[in-house]
Design an enzyme around this catalytic site. Structure first.
Site, mmCIF file in Angstrom:
data_model
loop_
_atom_site.group_PDB
_atom_site.id
_atom_site.type_symbol
_atom_site.label_atom_id
_atom_site.label_comp_id
_atom_site.label_asym_id
_atom_site.label_seq_id
_atom_site.Cartn_x
_atom_site.Cartn_y
_atom_site.Cartn_z
ATOM 1 N N LYS A 1 0.821 -1.206 0.000
ATOM 2 C CA LYS A 1 0.000 0.000 0.000
ATOM 3 C C LYS A 1 0.860 1.264 0.000
ATOM 4 C CE LYS A 1 -2.002 -1.304 3.550
ATOM 5 N NZ LYS A 1 -2.593 -1.314 4.867
ATOM 6 N N ARG B 1 -10.487 0.739 9.459
ATOM 7 C CA ARG B 1 -10.042 -0.635 9.675
ATOM 8 C C ARG B 1 -11.128 -1.487 10.313
ATOM 9 N NH1 ARG B 1 -4.363 0.157 9.761
ATOM 10 N NH2 ARG B 1 -3.073 -1.647 10.137
ATOM 11 N N ARG C 1 11.100 -2.007 12.020
ATOM 12 C CA ARG C 1 9.802 -1.813 12.676
ATOM 13 C C ARG C 1 9.562 -2.875 13.733
ATOM 14 N NH1 ARG C 1 4.827 -0.339 8.764
ATOM 15 N NH2 ARG C 1 3.760 -1.426 10.446
ATOM 16 N N ARG D 1 -1.240 -9.602 13.781
ATOM 17 C CA ARG D 1 -1.691 -8.526 12.888
ATOM 18 C C ARG D 1 -2.504 -9.101 11.724
ATOM 19 N NH1 ARG D 1 3.075 -5.398 10.986
ATOM 20 N NH2 ARG D 1 1.673 -3.720 10.391
HETATM 21 P P1 AMP Z 1 -0.170 0.090 9.631
HETATM 22 O O1 AMP Z 1 1.089 0.840 9.364
HETATM 23 O O2 AMP Z 1 -1.348 0.620 8.846
HETATM 24 O O3 AMP Z 1 -0.019 -1.412 9.490
HETATM 25 O O4 AMP Z 1 -0.547 0.365 11.166
HETATM 26 C C1 AMP Z 1 0.297 -0.036 12.223
HETATM 27 C C2 AMP Z 1 -0.488 -0.161 13.498
HETATM 28 O O5 AMP Z 1 -1.100 1.101 13.835
HETATM 29 C C3 AMP Z 1 -1.650 -1.129 13.434
HETATM 30 O O6 AMP Z 1 -1.251 -2.456 13.661
HETATM 31 C C4 AMP Z 1 -2.565 -0.591 14.538
HETATM 32 O O7 AMP Z 1 -2.075 -0.961 15.816
HETATM 33 C C5 AMP Z 1 -2.400 0.909 14.406
HETATM 34 N N1 AMP Z 1 -3.405 1.485 13.491
HETATM 35 C C6 AMP Z 1 -3.205 2.014 12.251
HETATM 36 N N2 AMP Z 1 -4.355 2.428 11.682
HETATM 37 C C7 AMP Z 1 -5.338 2.165 12.580
HETATM 38 C C8 AMP Z 1 -6.760 2.325 12.598
HETATM 39 N N3 AMP Z 1 -7.430 2.836 11.547
HETATM 40 N N4 AMP Z 1 -7.435 1.933 13.705
HETATM 41 C C9 AMP Z 1 -6.801 1.416 14.761
HETATM 42 N N5 AMP Z 1 -5.467 1.204 14.810
HETATM 43 C C10 AMP Z 1 -4.726 1.566 13.742
#
Ligand code: AMP
Length: 190
Positions: free
Chosen positions: A14, A89, A134, A146
């Site tokens: 993405k 999400r 990360r 995840r």
């Molecule tokens: P990502 O980089 O999008 O994979 O996000 C990393 C982490 O941030 C996720 O595993 C969640 O813990 C948190 N996170 C990101 N976006 C959201 C969202 N829309 N709602 C809740 N938690 C989020």
């Protein structure tokens, strides 16, 4: 204003595709994950609260991410559109987004979902962990959590947008440029 939602499991590419879309279309890329990581880096109270959840592969509370999204939309009225990445999400976030945009007389334009299978997700996340250092990508249990979180909480969101007639899938395996081409074909329809 156009509101594209970019969808896909962690590691689906993405971020890469979003950067290319920003270049081509003058969209503003709003990644809730990136915004949260920025807060963590800054050591803000929000960041400290978020870090504990993120490190365990859990979601942060809806109101936190929704406030971030609202601020981004309000502060950038001059872009061609928004590319929401990592948000919504959950179904409740999707409903809240509809309300937020509805209050502005606007709506979600469409959803672009990049699909890859779980084994590929694991492989890509491990690879990214080495490059980006990360924490939430580092160990297999967190990765598995995840992916599980993605399936449990996020797939209902797919159904939500399917029902609204706003759901499109793009196969996310192959050359980056050809995946991008498929995305552009879709975006150009709007
Ligand atoms: P990502 O980089 O999008 O994979 O996000 C990393 C982490 O941030 C996720 O595993 C969640 O813990 C948190 N996170 C990101 N976006 C959201 C969202 N829309 N709602 C809740 N938690 C989020």
């Amino acid at each position: 204003m156009k509101y594209f939602i970019l969808f896909g499991p962690p590691g689906a590419g993405k971020g890469t595709q979003a950067a290319m879309m920003v270049d081509k279309y003058n969209f503003r890329h709003v990644s809730t994950g990136d915004l949260l990581r920025r807060e963590i880096k800054a050591g803000s109270p929000l960041g400290i609260q978020a870090k504990e959840l993120i490190d365990r592969g859990l979601l942060v509370p809806d109101n936190i991410v929704e406030d971030m999204i609202r601020l981004e939309i309000e502060q950038h009225p001059d872009v061609a559109g928004f590319l929401l990445d990592g948000f919504p999400r959950t179904t409740s976030q999707a409903e809240d987004l509809d309300r937020m945009l509805g209050a502005r007389g606007e709506e979600v334009t469409t959803v672009i979902s990049i699909v890859i299978d779980d084994e590929m997700v694991k492989e890509r996340i491990r690879h990214r962990a080495m490059i980006e250092n990360r924490q939430d990508d580092m160990d297999d249990a967190t990765i598995a959590n995840r992916i599980a979180t993605y399936h449990q909480k996020t797939e209902p969101v797919i159904n939500y947008y399917k029902k609204a007639g706003k759901y499109n899938e793009i196969y996310g395996v192959g050359a980056i440029d050809s995946i991008f081409e498929r995305i552009c074909e879709l975006v150009d329809k709007f």
